[in-house]
Each structure stands twice: as structure tokens, then as C-alpha cells.
Design an enzyme around this catalytic site. Sequence first.
Site, PDB file in Angstrom:
ATOM      1  N   GLU A  44       1.233  -1.431   0.042  1.00 36.50           N
ATOM      2  CA  GLU A  44      -0.096   0.195   0.593  1.00 36.50           C
ATOM      3  C   GLU A  44       0.326   1.096  -0.176  1.00 36.50           C
ATOM      4  O   GLU A  44       1.842   1.613   1.241  1.00 36.50           O
ATOM      5  CB  GLU A  44      -0.767  -0.307   1.124  1.00 36.50           C
ATOM      6  CG  GLU A  44      -1.762   1.161   1.231  1.00 36.50           C
ATOM      7  CD  GLU A  44      -2.705   1.894   2.459  1.00 36.50           C
ATOM      8  OE1 GLU A  44      -3.534   1.921   3.045  1.00 36.50           O
ATOM      9  OE2 GLU A  44      -2.235   0.846   3.531  1.00 36.50           O
ATOM     10  N   ASP A 109       9.098   5.294  15.276  1.00 32.47           N
ATOM     11  CA  ASP A 109       9.094   6.724  15.117  1.00 32.47           C
ATOM     12  C   ASP A 109       9.244   7.851  16.359  1.00 32.47           C
ATOM     13  O   ASP A 109       8.651   7.496  17.268  1.00 32.47           O
ATOM     14  CB  ASP A 109       7.620   7.660  14.238  1.00 32.47           C
ATOM     15  CG  ASP A 109       7.573   8.533  14.062  1.00 32.47           C
ATOM     16  OD1 ASP A 109       8.296   9.173  14.484  1.00 32.47           O
ATOM     17  OD2 ASP A 109       6.278   8.750  14.099  1.00 32.47           O
ATOM     18  N   ASP A 111       9.475  11.497  17.984  1.00 35.44           N
ATOM     19  CA  ASP A 111       9.326  12.804  17.153  1.00 35.44           C
ATOM     20  C   ASP A 111      10.048  13.762  18.357  1.00 35.44           C
ATOM     21  O   ASP A 111       9.795  13.510  20.095  1.00 35.44           O
ATOM     22  CB  ASP A 111       8.307  13.016  17.659  1.00 35.44           C
ATOM     23  CG  ASP A 111       7.147  14.379  16.533  1.00 35.44           C
ATOM     24  OD1 ASP A 111       7.588  15.547  17.347  1.00 35.44           O
ATOM     25  OD2 ASP A 111       5.711  14.034  15.964  1.00 35.44           O
ATOM     26  N   CYS A 121      15.428  24.610  25.018  1.00 34.06           N
ATOM     27  CA  CYS A 121      15.872  25.414  23.889  1.00 34.06           C
ATOM     28  C   CYS A 121      14.797  25.694  22.868  1.00 34.06           C
ATOM     29  O   CYS A 121      14.730  27.262  22.173  1.00 34.06           O
ATOM     30  CB  CYS A 121      16.976  25.225  23.244  1.00 34.06           C
ATOM     31  SG  CYS A 121      16.527  23.402  22.908  1.00 34.06           S
ATOM     32  N   CYS A 128      16.618  22.999  17.145  1.00 35.62           N
ATOM     33  CA  CYS A 128      17.770  23.080  17.144  1.00 35.62           C
ATOM     34  C   CYS A 128      18.937  23.265  17.551  1.00 35.62           C
ATOM     35  O   CYS A 128      18.766  21.372  17.529  1.00 35.62           O
ATOM     36  CB  CYS A 128      17.501  24.855  17.841  1.00 35.62           C
ATOM     37  SG  CYS A 128      18.219  24.417  19.687  1.00 35.62           S
ATOM     38  N   ARG A 162      11.533  17.787   8.863  1.00 34.62           N
ATOM     39  CA  ARG A 162      11.177  18.558  10.302  1.00 34.62           C
ATOM     40  C   ARG A 162      12.065  18.651  11.567  1.00 34.62           C
ATOM     41  O   ARG A 162      12.763  18.938  12.150  1.00 34.62           O
ATOM     42  CB  ARG A 162       9.552  18.670  10.387  1.00 34.62           C
ATOM     43  CG  ARG A 162       9.400  19.992  10.506  1.00 34.62           C
ATOM     44  CD  ARG A 162       7.605  20.291  10.685  1.00 34.62           C
ATOM     45  NE  ARG A 162       7.349  22.035  11.545  1.00 34.62           N
ATOM     46  CZ  ARG A 162       5.754  21.719  11.220  1.00 34.62           C
ATOM     47  NH1 ARG A 162       4.661  21.168  10.931  1.00 34.62           N
ATOM     48  NH2 ARG A 162       6.231  22.921  11.494  1.00 34.62           N
ATOM     49  N   ASP A 258       7.465   6.459  20.053  1.00 36.43           N
ATOM     50  CA  ASP A 258       5.405   5.674  18.963  1.00 36.43           C
ATOM     51  C   ASP A 258       4.686   4.624  19.067  1.00 36.43           C
ATOM     52  O   ASP A 258       5.139   4.311  18.302  1.00 36.43           O
ATOM     53  CB  ASP A 258       5.231   6.897  18.513  1.00 36.43           C
ATOM     54  CG  ASP A 258       3.848   6.967  18.480  1.00 36.43           C
ATOM     55  OD1 ASP A 258       3.088   6.295  18.860  1.00 36.43           O
ATOM     56  OD2 ASP A 258       3.128   7.943  17.440  1.00 36.43           O
ATOM     57  N   LEU A 268       0.793   3.539   8.402  1.00 35.95           N
ATOM     58  CA  LEU A 268       1.599   3.871   7.633  1.00 35.95           C
ATOM     59  C   LEU A 268       2.555   4.869   7.529  1.00 35.95           C
ATOM     60  O   LEU A 268       2.163   5.754   8.963  1.00 35.95           O
ATOM     61  CB  LEU A 268       0.579   5.209   7.117  1.00 35.95           C
ATOM     62  CG  LEU A 268      -0.182   4.136   5.588  1.00 35.95           C
ATOM     63  CD1 LEU A 268      -1.680   5.400   5.910  1.00 35.95           C
ATOM     64  CD2 LEU A 268       0.050   3.663   4.565  1.00 35.95           C
ATOM     65  N   LYS A 270       5.261   7.939   7.211  1.00 34.55           N
ATOM     66  CA  LYS A 270       6.457   9.248   5.457  1.00 34.55           C
ATOM     67  C   LYS A 270       6.827   7.883   4.947  1.00 34.55           C
ATOM     68  O   LYS A 270       8.028   7.460   5.817  1.00 34.55           O
ATOM     69  CB  LYS A 270       6.359  10.157   6.730  1.00 34.55           C
ATOM     70  CG  LYS A 270       6.843  11.491   5.069  1.00 34.55           C
ATOM     71  CD  LYS A 270       7.479  12.304   6.031  1.00 34.55           C
ATOM     72  CE  LYS A 270       7.763  13.449   5.123  1.00 34.55           C
ATOM     73  NZ  LYS A 270       8.209  14.849   6.163  1.00 34.55           N
TER      74      LYS A 270
END
Length: 382
Positions: A44, A109, A111, A121, A128, A162, A258, A268, A270
Site C-alpha cells: 500500500e 518514529d 518525534d 531551547c 535547534c 522537520r 511512538d 503508514l 512517511k
Amino acid sequence: MADFEPGSLPDLLPLYYRRVFPFGLYGRWLRYGDVSKNYFQRREFSFTLRDDIYVRYQSFNTPLELEKEIQKMCPYKIDIGAVYSHKPIQHNMVHLGAFQAQEKELVFDIDMTDYDDVRRCCSSAEICPKCWTLMTIAIRIIDRALVEDFGIKHRLWVYSGRRGVHCWVCDESVRKWSSSLRSAAVEYLSLVKGGEETIKKVTLPDNIHPFISESLNVVKRYFREYALVEQDILGSKERTCGPPESEIMLQYCFPRLDMNVSKGINHLLKSPFSVHPKTGRISVPIDLKKLDEFDPFAVPTISRLCHELDTVSNDEGDAKENDGEPENSRRSRDYKKTSLAPYVKVFEQFLEEMEKSHKKERLKNTLALQKICTAALLHPSL
């Protein structure tokens, strides 16, 4: 060169997918040497299109068909899902309950937002160089455990584009793991417990497990510079509560996974080389040999890549060189002339090592089978 503007994506994506995205290597990865019938066809894919239109259960007969569809749709984001019992595109035509996720890479994952209670910070989606050290520590701890504790060989670590990182565990046996096995693995790799209201989130037993000891060894390499200097934790509530130093170190620096992403076979994640629609940065593989040198802010944006392509295209000599070449060859040469090249090289090396390992395993199995057949011929009574 102008910074990335999210509104420019519709103009940039067609060029990126046509000339830069490494479709050849991408197809090689997800085919896994065609390990079983219709393996790629039962995978998929999902696309997030402009205006947050979300299209699930996409599947394709060949990598080339996938490439053409991506170039046609120009998705803002690509997600990869499981390999199902039937082609995902036909899921509405299959009997209820017959359409089942059968296997997928074990994925992790991590994050940065999950560390908001221990970083001063930045917060939320911001990162950063100071807090990026947490991702470096997480990769070192998880990767060491995967290799040394689980015996895993093939891991692809990828920057999300990101504020985090993903890991794709691609060993054939692991791709077949059930949800319960995946949950057990994540539980083994988890230590920080409790929500926002919990102050003390790490409690160690008297007899520390070797995994925790090894993790502490990793944290100690970074803790003084990261926590005491860059984050200045000496005045924090956690420090004044008086728990053992090792528990403080782990609460601040231990990976926060996670679990839902990892345990669900049909979850799913990324895709590598997808573009982050907010930052414009490419989701690139991370070279573990140069992990401490990895800089998320140096990762090329789609704007930068397209600017580099424009520079190449304006070179008349290059135009003559490309004249008459097949499209695949031109695209290969195009990404090699951009700042994405070293990241694609990391991906290619990962694939080559995995394919070499698979060939060695197949040869070993073939020789074992030949040995059995020879023995049977020499001793028919067996």
C-alpha cells in the site's frame, strides 16, 4: 536563492519528481528481489495531495507504474504501508475480513515534541542544534539494541524533514513479525513512563538490565555538554527532587518511541525522499558512520534542489551531454548534480549491503538443498 515558501510546492514538485526523486533505487528497495509472488503489487501507498486530500490504498503493478502515477499526481506527501493479502487498490472488491495486512518493515518514529518536558531551547515543532542531540542519542541507543540485542542487520534511518527521525527495519524475518512481537520489541526499548503530569518518569530496579547499562554508556557521552551546558538542567524541578543520577540522565535523554506506529502492521509511515510540506526539506537517509555530523538544517529543500537543477540546465555543455540520453539516465545524472547526491548514496549503499546479504543467504540455502539432494541420491533408503 530564496528560502522555501510552502505556496511554491505546486510549481516545484513536478520538477522534483521528474528529475530528482531516485525512483530506480526506491523500486529496488520495495521489491526486495521479488521475495514472493506479487510482493510489490500488494504494497500500500498513500498520497496526501494539495488541500490535504488524502488518498489511501494505492497499489501498483511495477515500480515504473508507481513512478508515472507520482509524476502525474505530484503528492505533497507519500506514505508507505503494509504488504496485504490482496492488492490494496482492490480492497473494496475483497470479502469482508479477507483483506489483511500480512507484513511490513518494523518501523520506529521518534518525534522531538515528545521531549518538550525536558528541553528548554525549543518546544512543539521547533528544533535547534542544541536539542537535536536527543535524536543522535536516540539513534545510537536504538540502533545498538537492534543490532546487538535483536540480531538485526538491515536498518534504514531517515530524517523526517522537520523534527524527528524514522527507522525502517528491513530484515526479511522481521518484516513478517506479528503485532504482538512488534509490541514486545517496543516495550523492550521503552523506559520513560508517564504523561505530562508525571515528574519522575524513570525508575530503575536494583539490578539494571544490560540494555539499560549500555544505554547509559551512550547517554554519558553526551550528557554533560547537552544537559548541563546547553539545557542547564541544574535548576530544574527534576534535578531538585533528588533521584539517582542515572535516572535523571535517562529521563532527559532516553529515546521516546511512538508505540502505535511500531506495533501496527497496517500503520503508514512517511516515505524516504518525500518532501515535508512545511519546511520543504527532503526526508533523507542518515549516514550512521557520520551520525554526529548530521545537521538537519543542512538537508536540502526542494527549492534548493530545483535551483540547482536550473543552474545545471543553463549549462550549454551539460545540455549537449544529455542530448539523446534515456530519461532514466538523465534523471540519475540530475540528482547526482544536486546536494541530494550524498544522501542518495547512503540509500544506495544500504540497498547494496542488503542485496549482498540476501544473495549470500540464498546461496547458503541452495548449497544446503544440494547437499540434501546429493545425500538422498547416494543413500536412496534415506
